[in-house]
Design an enzyme around this catalytic site. Structure first.
Site, PDB file in Angstrom:
ATOM      1  N   THR A   1       0.832  -1.215   0.000  1.00  0.00           N
ATOM      2  CA  THR A   1       0.000   0.000   0.000  1.00  0.00           C
ATOM      3  C   THR A   1       0.866   1.264   0.000  1.00  0.00           C
ATOM      4  O   THR A   1       0.353   2.341  -0.282  1.00  0.00           O
ATOM      5  CB  THR A   1      -0.958   0.039   1.224  1.00  0.00           C
ATOM      6  OG1 THR A   1      -0.200  -0.214   2.402  1.00  0.00           O
ATOM      7  CG2 THR A   1      -2.059  -1.002   1.101  1.00  0.00           C
TER       8      THR A   1
ATOM      9  N   TYR B   1      -9.663  -5.233  12.732  1.00  0.00           N
ATOM     10  CA  TYR B   1      -8.506  -4.329  12.680  1.00  0.00           C
ATOM     11  C   TYR B   1      -8.083  -3.963  14.105  1.00  0.00           C
ATOM     12  O   TYR B   1      -6.921  -4.164  14.502  1.00  0.00           O
ATOM     13  CB  TYR B   1      -8.853  -3.071  11.869  1.00  0.00           C
ATOM     14  CG  TYR B   1      -7.872  -1.943  12.049  1.00  0.00           C
ATOM     15  CD1 TYR B   1      -6.554  -2.075  11.609  1.00  0.00           C
ATOM     16  CD2 TYR B   1      -8.243  -0.757  12.692  1.00  0.00           C
ATOM     17  CE1 TYR B   1      -5.640  -1.049  11.795  1.00  0.00           C
ATOM     18  CE2 TYR B   1      -7.334   0.271  12.879  1.00  0.00           C
ATOM     19  CZ  TYR B   1      -6.035   0.125  12.435  1.00  0.00           C
ATOM     20  OH  TYR B   1      -5.135   1.131  12.638  1.00  0.00           O
TER      21      TYR B   1
ATOM     22  N   ARG C   1     -14.677  13.451  16.312  1.00  0.00           N
ATOM     23  CA  ARG C   1     -13.397  12.738  16.366  1.00  0.00           C
ATOM     24  C   ARG C   1     -12.312  13.677  16.864  1.00  0.00           C
ATOM     25  O   ARG C   1     -12.431  14.901  16.801  1.00  0.00           O
ATOM     26  CB  ARG C   1     -12.993  12.231  14.967  1.00  0.00           C
ATOM     27  CG  ARG C   1     -13.909  11.148  14.396  1.00  0.00           C
ATOM     28  CD  ARG C   1     -13.716   9.831  15.152  1.00  0.00           C
ATOM     29  NE  ARG C   1     -14.565   8.760  14.649  1.00  0.00           N
ATOM     30  CZ  ARG C   1     -15.824   8.541  15.043  1.00  0.00           C
ATOM     31  NH1 ARG C   1     -16.381   9.332  15.945  1.00  0.00           N
ATOM     32  NH2 ARG C   1     -16.518   7.531  14.552  1.00  0.00           N
TER      33      ARG C   1
ATOM     34  N   PHE D   1      -5.370   8.466  17.440  1.00  0.00           N
ATOM     35  CA  PHE D   1      -6.766   8.784  17.146  1.00  0.00           C
ATOM     36  C   PHE D   1      -6.824   9.173  15.664  1.00  0.00           C
ATOM     37  O   PHE D   1      -6.324   8.417  14.840  1.00  0.00           O
ATOM     38  CB  PHE D   1      -7.301   9.788  18.173  1.00  0.00           C
ATOM     39  CG  PHE D   1      -7.656   9.071  19.470  1.00  0.00           C
ATOM     40  CD1 PHE D   1      -6.682   8.427  20.232  1.00  0.00           C
ATOM     41  CD2 PHE D   1      -8.973   8.948  19.885  1.00  0.00           C
ATOM     42  CE1 PHE D   1      -7.006   7.687  21.365  1.00  0.00           C
ATOM     43  CE2 PHE D   1      -9.311   8.223  21.025  1.00  0.00           C
ATOM     44  CZ  PHE D   1      -8.329   7.592  21.766  1.00  0.00           C
TER      45      PHE D   1
ATOM     46  N   GLY E   1     -20.589   0.675  12.459  1.00  0.00           N
ATOM     47  CA  GLY E   1     -19.431   0.580  13.355  1.00  0.00           C
ATOM     48  C   GLY E   1     -18.850   1.911  13.805  1.00  0.00           C
ATOM     49  O   GLY E   1     -17.875   1.923  14.554  1.00  0.00           O
TER      50      GLY E   1
ATOM     51  N   ALA F   1       4.166  -0.821   9.690  1.00  0.00           N
ATOM     52  CA  ALA F   1       3.586  -1.650   8.622  1.00  0.00           C
ATOM     53  C   ALA F   1       2.336  -2.362   9.118  1.00  0.00           C
ATOM     54  O   ALA F   1       2.370  -3.041  10.149  1.00  0.00           O
ATOM     55  CB  ALA F   1       4.622  -2.688   8.174  1.00  0.00           C
ATOM     56  N   ALA F   2       1.233  -2.202   8.396  1.00  0.00           N
ATOM     57  CA  ALA F   2      -0.027  -2.845   8.810  1.00  0.00           C
ATOM     58  C   ALA F   2      -1.070  -2.703   7.728  1.00  0.00           C
ATOM     59  O   ALA F   2      -0.985  -1.832   6.869  1.00  0.00           O
ATOM     60  CB  ALA F   2      -0.555  -2.199  10.089  1.00  0.00           C
TER      61      ALA F   2
HETATM   62  N1  UFG Z   1     -16.797  10.280   7.377  1.00  0.00           N
HETATM   63  C1  UFG Z   1     -17.774  10.820   6.552  1.00  0.00           C
HETATM   64  N2  UFG Z   1     -17.546  10.768   5.202  1.00  0.00           N
HETATM   65  C2  UFG Z   1     -16.425  10.214   4.643  1.00  0.00           C
HETATM   66  C3  UFG Z   1     -15.426   9.694   5.510  1.00  0.00           C
HETATM   67  C4  UFG Z   1     -15.654   9.739   6.882  1.00  0.00           C
HETATM   68  O1  UFG Z   1     -18.798  11.322   7.006  1.00  0.00           O
HETATM   69  O2  UFG Z   1     -16.300  10.191   3.413  1.00  0.00           O
HETATM   70  C5  UFG Z   1     -16.995  10.366   8.846  1.00  0.00           C
HETATM   71  C6  UFG Z   1     -16.985   9.003   9.526  1.00  0.00           C
HETATM   72  O3  UFG Z   1     -18.276   8.458   9.526  1.00  0.00           O
HETATM   73  C7  UFG Z   1     -16.472   9.379  10.913  1.00  0.00           C
HETATM   74  C8  UFG Z   1     -15.542  10.575  10.665  1.00  0.00           C
HETATM   75  O4  UFG Z   1     -15.898  11.072   9.384  1.00  0.00           O
HETATM   76  O5  UFG Z   1     -17.531   9.823  11.692  1.00  0.00           O
HETATM   77  C9  UFG Z   1     -14.076  10.184  10.639  1.00  0.00           C
HETATM   78  O6  UFG Z   1     -13.899   9.069   9.764  1.00  0.00           O
HETATM   79  P1  UFG Z   1     -12.475   8.530   9.307  1.00  0.00           P
HETATM   80  O7  UFG Z   1     -12.730   7.386   8.383  1.00  0.00           O
HETATM   81  O8  UFG Z   1     -11.645   9.649   8.801  1.00  0.00           O
HETATM   82  O9  UFG Z   1     -11.817   8.036  10.649  1.00  0.00           O
HETATM   83  P2  UFG Z   1     -12.354   6.997  11.737  1.00  0.00           P
HETATM   84  O10 UFG Z   1     -12.658   7.803  12.965  1.00  0.00           O
HETATM   85  O11 UFG Z   1     -13.410   6.117  11.240  1.00  0.00           O
HETATM   86  O12 UFG Z   1     -11.079   6.087  11.856  1.00  0.00           O
HETATM   87  C10 UFG Z   1      -9.992   6.371  12.658  1.00  0.00           C
HETATM   88  C11 UFG Z   1      -8.752   5.725  12.083  1.00  0.00           C
HETATM   89  C12 UFG Z   1      -8.888   4.216  12.096  1.00  0.00           C
HETATM   90  C13 UFG Z   1      -9.268   3.762  13.473  1.00  0.00           C
HETATM   91  C14 UFG Z   1     -10.522   4.468  13.903  1.00  0.00           C
HETATM   92  C15 UFG Z   1     -11.027   4.010  15.233  1.00  0.00           C
HETATM   93  O13 UFG Z   1      -8.543   6.145  10.760  1.00  0.00           O
HETATM   94  O14 UFG Z   1      -7.667   3.636  11.730  1.00  0.00           O
HETATM   95  O15 UFG Z   1     -10.264   5.861  13.918  1.00  0.00           O
HETATM   96  O16 UFG Z   1     -10.631   4.745  16.248  1.00  0.00           O
HETATM   97  F1  UFG Z   1      -9.519   2.438  13.465  1.00  0.00           F
END
Ligand code: UFG
Length: 318
Positions: free
Chosen positions: A35, A139, A217, A167, A279, A72-73
């Protein structure tokens, strides 16, 4: 120090490699480029292409390394639900191969990229390192298993490990930034609209129990995150496993993030409100008190800086 950086061709790994080189360290990057991108490896670092199972022992044994930074992951939550075996194999399996190689080569310090996903749906915010860990996807579960393995390797074999639980990482460091083939993260997807590669941004749900109904977030600038890695490296203590949350301690809603991106780019960024993404917890905010008091780390860059650095990075590539 002489350092092995796994995943140094990826987003966070390349930024931290650049910072390590700037701090005067010698860096070897180990990355299978599944990736990551070869041209993301900073000049001055040597790239070895391969997996940890294939290459870690050969590199570490007699290589004179002082420590490992392990990025790496596989890191897509949605993919992990579809292919849990892949996540257990690539994340836990490869990490165990790395830890065994470290043990055999007598390399005793490791800084590991853990995640907020180890906590799952929090009972309260801000999340403390002592809170329950109940990951809601493979994950997060695979990363938690690696944290557990690190604790065991510390106790049994004297390895000094630091797990940094990220985060929401955002921003860029000059020419090093986020360019995933499959992009799921909010900020790069929002910025793709003014960049002309998307027409609008989908907001996943507006009916959460938050002030504007969108998820909250905790965003942390990738450069601040990198600074924490340099501090963690110095804080590795033989036989001890330490865990630190890495966030700003402040939450921003999806709507607030979009507003900041509008301000930075001067683009109206149209929004389409859709269904919730399965989720997604309503609020994920870190307490970063532990790393502030133990290592003296303090995030210096705000959300505006993250959006503007990510935007400058995107523009430099178009
Ligand atoms: N979101 C949208 N539209 C998009 C993308 C994201 O509305 O196109 C929202 C998501 O629903 C979420 C927020 O924006 O509410 C943040 O989403 P991200 O995908 O940017 O990040 P996450 O909080 O889901 O994920 C992060 C890390 C992951 C980790 C996760 C759990 O990227 O690796 O936090 O803590 F697993």
């Amino acid at each position: 120090m002489k350092l092995l950086v796994t995943g140094g061709a990826g987003y966070i790994g390349s930024v931290v490699t650049a910072q390590l080189l700037e701090a005067g360290h010698e860096v070897v990057v180990l990355d299978d480029l599944s990736t990551g991108h070869e041209d993301a490896v900073p000049e001055g670092a040597r790239l070895v292409r391969g997996t940890l199972r294939e290459e870690a022992l050969g590199l570490l044994d007699g290589g004179g390394f002082d420590a490992v930074l392990h990025f790496a992951a596989k890191s897509l939550v949605g993919e992990s639900v579809q292919k849990p075996g892949l996540y257990w194999d690539r994340n836990l399996g490869e990490s165990l191969a790395l830890l065994d190689a470290m043990r055999r080569a007598d390399v005793r310090r490791i800084v590991f990229s853990s995640t907020a996903a180890t906590y799952g749906e929090p009972e309260s915010t801000p999340i403390l390192e002592t809170d329950p860990t109940r990951p809601t996807n493979p994950y997060g579960a695979s990363k938690l298993a690696i944290d557990t393995a690190l604790a065991e390797y510390a106790r049994l074999f004297g390895i000094g490990g630091v797990s940094l639980r990220y985060f929401n990482v955002a921003g860029a460091h000059g020419r090093f930034g986020e360019r995933h083939t499959v992009e799921t993260h909010l900020i790069p997807n929002v910025l793709a609209v003014p960049a002309g590669t998307r027409e609008s941004i989908n907001v996943f749900g507006e009916d959460y129990p938050t002030p504007d109904g969108t998820c909250i977030r905790d965003y942390v600038h990738v450069v601040d995150l990198g600074v924490a890695h340099l501090l963690a490296l110095d804080a590795c203590e033989p036989g001890v496993h330490q865990i630190f949350n890495l966030g700003n301690g402040n939450g921003f809603s999806v709507r607030q993030v979009i507003d900041v991106c509008r301000e930075v780019t001067g683009h109206p960024i149209p929004v389409v409100v859709g269904e919730r993404r399965p989720g997604d917890p309503a609020v994920l905010v870190a307490s970063s008190e532990r790393i502030r008091s133990a290592l003296g780390w303090k995030p210096e860059r705000d959300l505006h800086q993250m959006a503007s650095d990510a935007w400058a990075f995107l523009q430099s590539r178009s």
